[in-house]
Design an enzyme around this catalytic site. Structure first.
Site, mmCIF file in Angstrom:
data_model
loop_
_atom_site.group_PDB
_atom_site.id
_atom_site.type_symbol
_atom_site.label_atom_id
_atom_site.label_comp_id
_atom_site.label_asym_id
_atom_site.label_seq_id
_atom_site.Cartn_x
_atom_site.Cartn_y
_atom_site.Cartn_z
ATOM 1 N N CYS A 86 0.906 -1.090 0.079
ATOM 2 C CA CYS A 86 0.168 -0.027 -0.024
ATOM 3 C C CYS A 86 0.860 1.192 -0.135
ATOM 4 O O CYS A 86 2.232 1.196 0.215
ATOM 5 C CB CYS A 86 -1.049 -0.016 1.116
ATOM 6 S SG CYS A 86 -0.021 -0.879 2.682
ATOM 7 N N GLY A 115 -3.575 -0.399 -1.917
ATOM 8 C CA GLY A 115 -4.202 0.360 -0.587
ATOM 9 C C GLY A 115 -3.799 1.890 -0.731
ATOM 10 O O GLY A 115 -2.371 1.889 -0.977
ATOM 11 N N ASN A 266 -0.830 4.274 5.769
ATOM 12 C CA ASN A 266 -1.696 3.237 4.916
ATOM 13 C C ASN A 266 -2.811 2.873 5.406
ATOM 14 O O ASN A 266 -3.131 3.381 6.697
ATOM 15 C CB ASN A 266 -0.555 2.107 4.638
ATOM 16 C CG ASN A 266 -0.325 1.174 5.776
ATOM 17 O OD1 ASN A 266 -0.423 1.835 7.080
ATOM 18 N ND2 ASN A 266 -0.228 -0.094 5.908
ATOM 19 N N PRO A 267 -3.623 2.167 4.699
ATOM 20 C CA PRO A 267 -5.078 1.855 5.371
ATOM 21 C C PRO A 267 -4.982 1.361 6.658
ATOM 22 O O PRO A 267 -6.075 1.545 7.386
ATOM 23 C CB PRO A 267 -5.711 0.815 4.149
ATOM 24 C CG PRO A 267 -4.931 1.399 2.819
ATOM 25 C CD PRO A 267 -3.418 1.606 3.519
ATOM 26 N N CYS A 268 -4.227 0.448 6.999
ATOM 27 C CA CYS A 268 -4.267 -0.308 8.291
ATOM 28 C C CYS A 268 -3.525 0.304 9.504
ATOM 29 O O CYS A 268 -3.529 -0.226 10.660
ATOM 30 C CB CYS A 268 -3.963 -1.781 8.380
ATOM 31 S SG CYS A 268 -5.163 -2.735 7.290
ATOM 32 N N GLY A 269 -2.733 1.387 9.062
ATOM 33 C CA GLY A 269 -1.983 2.114 10.136
ATOM 34 C C GLY A 269 -0.830 1.934 10.503
ATOM 35 O O GLY A 269 -0.079 2.680 11.415
ATOM 36 N N GLU A 270 -0.128 0.890 10.136
ATOM 37 C CA GLU A 270 1.028 0.530 10.789
ATOM 38 C C GLU A 270 2.088 1.030 9.982
ATOM 39 O O GLU A 270 3.385 1.213 10.544
ATOM 40 C CB GLU A 270 1.157 -1.253 10.562
ATOM 41 C CG GLU A 270 1.627 -1.646 9.112
ATOM 42 C CD GLU A 270 0.461 -1.918 8.363
ATOM 43 O OE1 GLU A 270 0.509 -2.355 7.263
ATOM 44 O OE2 GLU A 270 -0.773 -1.398 8.735
ATOM 45 N N PRO A 432 -1.062 -6.112 9.666
ATOM 46 C CA PRO A 432 -1.938 -7.062 9.694
ATOM 47 C C PRO A 432 -1.502 -8.289 9.010
ATOM 48 O O PRO A 432 -0.883 -8.110 7.889
ATOM 49 C CB PRO A 432 -3.278 -6.525 8.910
ATOM 50 C CG PRO A 432 -2.928 -5.058 8.916
ATOM 51 C CD PRO A 432 -1.395 -4.815 8.896
ATOM 52 N N THR A 433 -1.607 -9.324 9.533
ATOM 53 C CA THR A 433 -1.211 -10.508 8.973
ATOM 54 C C THR A 433 -2.479 -11.510 8.779
ATOM 55 O O THR A 433 -1.931 -13.079 8.829
ATOM 56 C CB THR A 433 0.170 -11.216 9.700
ATOM 57 O OG1 THR A 433 -0.527 -11.540 10.881
ATOM 58 C CG2 THR A 433 1.041 -10.088 9.747
ATOM 59 N N GLY A 434 -3.616 -11.269 8.657
ATOM 60 C CA GLY A 434 -4.726 -12.141 8.762
ATOM 61 C C GLY A 434 -4.508 -13.476 7.696
ATOM 62 O O GLY A 434 -4.560 -14.594 8.014
ATOM 63 N N THR A 435 -4.143 -13.101 6.314
ATOM 64 C CA THR A 435 -3.910 -14.372 5.500
ATOM 65 C C THR A 435 -3.025 -14.985 5.542
ATOM 66 O O THR A 435 -2.981 -16.144 5.481
ATOM 67 C CB THR A 435 -4.240 -13.442 4.074
ATOM 68 O OG1 THR A 435 -5.422 -12.566 3.999
ATOM 69 C CG2 THR A 435 -4.331 -14.582 2.981
#
Length: 780
Positions: A86, A115, A266-270, A432-435
């Site tokens: 992103c 993103g 970026n979209p998730c803020g990290e 985020p590492t969901g996938t």
């Protein structure tokens, strides 16, 4: 050879990361082929590729190092794709020409799947004069609506779901409207929103001082700082947005404080990033390198960790040279600073396997020790790379070392930087590492606690039937393998639902000490938390040194993302001395609630079809089509109320045949799930035809799909399912909104549906909705 430990892992690999021909034929025969492809591509830029490729491949084996999904899917494919997840886009000029040039750049970036983040604080407020045209400005929110429509259009053209972050300074005159924007659940759905809270604002909040809303030196309004703060908190309490970013802290602790100003993430803020900055992500899987799990010697070998981190830094640095970029400005920014974001995943599972309960002082201390070791190993590796390949182009020795983050580094690292420079301006981030966490065997995600120890996943078989399989958390699977499926669980097994907010904040604050960028983390809170306690979470995050705070509380606007039905089970009773977990419990690290083994994600079952249904057929005449479209809406009576059950769309125009059949099946499938299905109207009405729409009954309709959405909406109004055109549900106890949204005949909330596979088996992890059936993630 690396083996998949769960069917879902193999399915995610096949769907998202496996190289295939355009016709869908596999090129990667197995997982090792995918790892070999990635290792070969990243080693190609080395002076001695043959020496580094085996080391890169070894880091990937066993899921020890997990590059972000873009790298796994794109590296070595020969395709012109970006390997960056992103971007933060350029500063938006306060002019019509500049605004729409920025919109074009955003569209080009999103078209390639990236993103984006934007700061809308640079646009003059609503009502401000526009010189030269004798008009008043419409304000930044009106242009955010344009961005939102663009994102929807990109999606309707077949691209993946877009992810956008919009930020606005706490002193912008339109900040109050920005804070309230998401109160309308149909507005700005493609955006995450965050307020940029300055140090001065937070000081005014704590001192109960006044606060000016200013643009270009003109004060538009003065109000009590606490009034604005309470308004932000109330909005977040009511509908989960906006988040809060402590922007001055971010800029003060930035290694590049002397070379850039950050105003967006970026979209998730990290990844707080400068204009045209890009985030390059990868994670050390702590769960995969935990030795002697649940044993007396459980832990992570520091030498193995340091070696793995060094290889990972080198791989990620090479991605900067291998990747393509949507815009030349993004390539130039990445090359000038060589910023990477190495983080972790599987932290909660690693803690469990070491006998430590998430959020306790012992777990917080161990988290800090691991992340400090990762930070130091990453900085040492980057210094070695600078000695070998040169420092990043914008490196300035004295200024870099004068930064607060560099000042906290061990002396040997600072001396190395002074002598050789450093290859990468920033090195650490927790994304985020969901996938990829599901791909790696359902390890816990990022630094989040375990969400559910197990859940039931529904799988569609080739013959059209469905079966169920249990998806088990990595640590629980290891425990069962060592002790048997019936063994009582140690007290260290804990899930997000069992934790108080202060445990989340303590873990995030400790992690932030050793992360030079930022952290994507969501603090899950119960719906019944008092407002004052909720507000206290954000103040605790501010006071403890976090760079931002994001919470999720089930509410009437966004609903409940995931429902977990607890199963009855016995209280664990480990014998003292049996394992580190028992030792922790004996030391008095808090009382553990009953463990959550065997949690089951509840999914609404489709309504069965009666033999006969009542319905109405509508005729829709589209100007460009020689034949009318006929739309039949059939309803079902549940609890004395009428609700939509199925739709049929027919036309003599064979050009429409394929998509009308697809719409018929998909919309009917959604209707039969029950609950609030009015979002179907919103999604259809948001589709724009690039060839232009048409005027129907004196109103401009942007596409034929939007016209169909209008017909469905009219029907839902007529049967009393929604209150009126453009409004939400009528008072229907069988189809409520938000946390009261119920399946017909059921008493549990319905989670939101996955946009990829339609499953309701979704979870909110690190601010991103993740489908636990297909692995789809909003954030990539």
């Amino acid at each position: 050879m690396t083996a998949f430990t769960a069917p879902i892992a193999r399915q995610i690999w096949d769907m998202k990361y496996r190289l295939k021909t355009p016709a869908g034929e596999p090129v990667d025969a197995g997982l090792d082929d995918s790892f070999r492809r990635v290792a070969h591509a990243l080693a190609a830029v080395e002076a001695e590729p043959a020496a580094w490729e085996p080391r890169f491949r070894a880091a990937l084996e066993g899921f020890r190092f997990l590059p972000a999904g873009r790298i796994l899917a794109g590296a070595g494919t020969g395709r012109s794709v970006t390997l960056f997840n992103c971007f933060v886009m350029g500063t938006i000029p306060d002019s019509m020409e500049g605004i729409f040039e920025s919109l074009k750049e955003a569209a080009l970036t999103m078209q390639q799947g990236g993103g984006i983040g934007y700061d809308f604080s640079t646009i003059r407020p609503r009502g401000a004069p526009v010189k030269g045209v004798g008009a008043d400005a419409s304000g930044p929110l009106s242009f955010m609506d344009v961005w939102d429509a663009m994102c929807r259009t990109i999606m309707s053209a077949g691209s993946r779901r877009g992810a956008m972050m919009a930020t606005m300074r706490c002193d912008h005159p339109d900040i109050e409207a920005f804070v309230e924007a998401k109160r309308d659940p149909a507005r700005l759905r493609m955006f995450n929103l965050s307020v940029l809270a300055t140090d001065a604002f937070m000081a005014a909040v704590e001192a109960d001082g006044s606060w000016d809303l200013v643009f270009e030196g003109t004060v538009y309004k003065t109000l009590p700082a606490r009034d604005l703060w309470h308004r932000i908190m109330r909005a977040t309490y009511d509908y989960a947005e906006p988040g809060v970013i402590f922007i001055d802290r971010i800029n003060r602790l930035n290694n590049l404080w002397y070379a850039e100003e950050i105003a967006a993430t970026n979209p998730c803020g990290e990844q707080p990033l400068p204009p045209y900055g890009a985030c390059l992500l990868g994670s050390i899987n702590l769960a995969a390198i935990t030795r002697d799990p649940f044993g007396a010697g459980a832990g992570i070998d520091p030498d193995e960790l340091a070696e793995l981190v060094a290889v990972a830094v080198r791989m990620m640095d090479n991605v900067v040279d291998v990747s393509r970029f949507p815009l030349p400005q993004q390539a130039a920014e990445a090359q000038a600073k060589r910023r990477i974001g190495l983080g972790v995943t599987g932290l909660a599972d690693a803690l469990v396997m070491c006998g430590l309960r998430y959020g306790t002082p012992e777990a917080v201390a161990q988290t800090g020790a691991w992340l400090r070791a990762i930070r130091d190993a990453a900085y040492r590796a980057s210094v070695d790379l600078a000695r070998e390949k040169s420092a990043f182009p914008l490196f300035e020795r004295e200024k870099f070392l004068a930064g607060e983050t560099a000042a906290a580094l061990p002396q040997d690292i600072r001396e190395g930087i002074a002598r050789h420079g450093i290859r990468n301006a920033l090195l650490t981030s927790i994304a985020p590492t969901g996938t990829i966490s599901l791909f790696a065997g359902n390890v816990s995600s990022g630094i989040e606690p375990v969400f559910a120890l197990s859940y039931t996943r529904k799988v569609l078989l080739p013959d059209g039937t469905r079966t169920e399989e249990e998806v088990v958390d990595h640590a629980l699977a290891r425990w069962r393998g060592l002790r048997g499926p019936e063994a009582p669980l140690p007290a260290a097994f804990v899930t997000a639902q069992d934790l108080p907010p202060e445990a989340h904040v303590a873990m995030q604050a400790e992690a932030q000490k050793y992360i030079d960028s930022s952290i994507s983390k969501t603090i899950n809170l119960p719906a019944e938390i008092p407002f004052d306690d909720f507000e206290g979470v954000y103040l605790a995050a501010w006071r403890s040194g976090c760079k931002g705070c994001t919470t999720y509380r089930p509410n009437e606007v966004t609903g409940s993302v995931l429902s977990v039905a607890p199963q009855p089970r016995a209280q664990p009773a480990p014998e003292p001395g049996e394992s580190p977990a028992a030792t922790v419990a004996a030391r008095g690290v808090g009382e553990a609630p009953p463990p959550r083994a065997g949690d089951v994600v509840w999914i609404a079952e489709p309504l069965s079809r009666p033999e006969t249904l009542e319905g109405i057929t509508y005729k829709l005449k589209w100007p460009d089509s020689p034949h009318a479209i006929y739309i039949t809406m059939n309803d079902v009576i549940v609890g004395g109320r009428r609700r939509p059950f199925e739709i049929f769309i027919n036309s003599k125009n064979m050009e429409h045949y394929a998509w009308t059949v697809a719409l018929t099946r998909m919309i009917s499938a959604v209707f039969r799930r029950g609950g609030d299905v009015s979002f179907v109207v919103e999604e259809l009405k948001a589709v724009f035809d690039p060839r232009g729409g048409a005027w129907l009954r004196g109103r401009y309709v942007p596409s034929i799909l939007a016209a169909i959405g209008g017909v469905i909406e009219r029907h839902l109004v007529d049967i009393g399912f929604i209150e009126a055109e453009g409004m939400g549900l009528a008072a229907d106890p069988a189809a409520g909104t938000g946390s009261d949204r119920l399946a017909v005949g059921q008493d549990r909330p319905i989670p939101s549906a996955c946009p990829n596979c339609g499953s309701f088996n979704t979870a909110l992890r690190e601010g991103c909705e993740v489908c636990l059936d297909c692995g789809h993630s909003k954030c990539g």
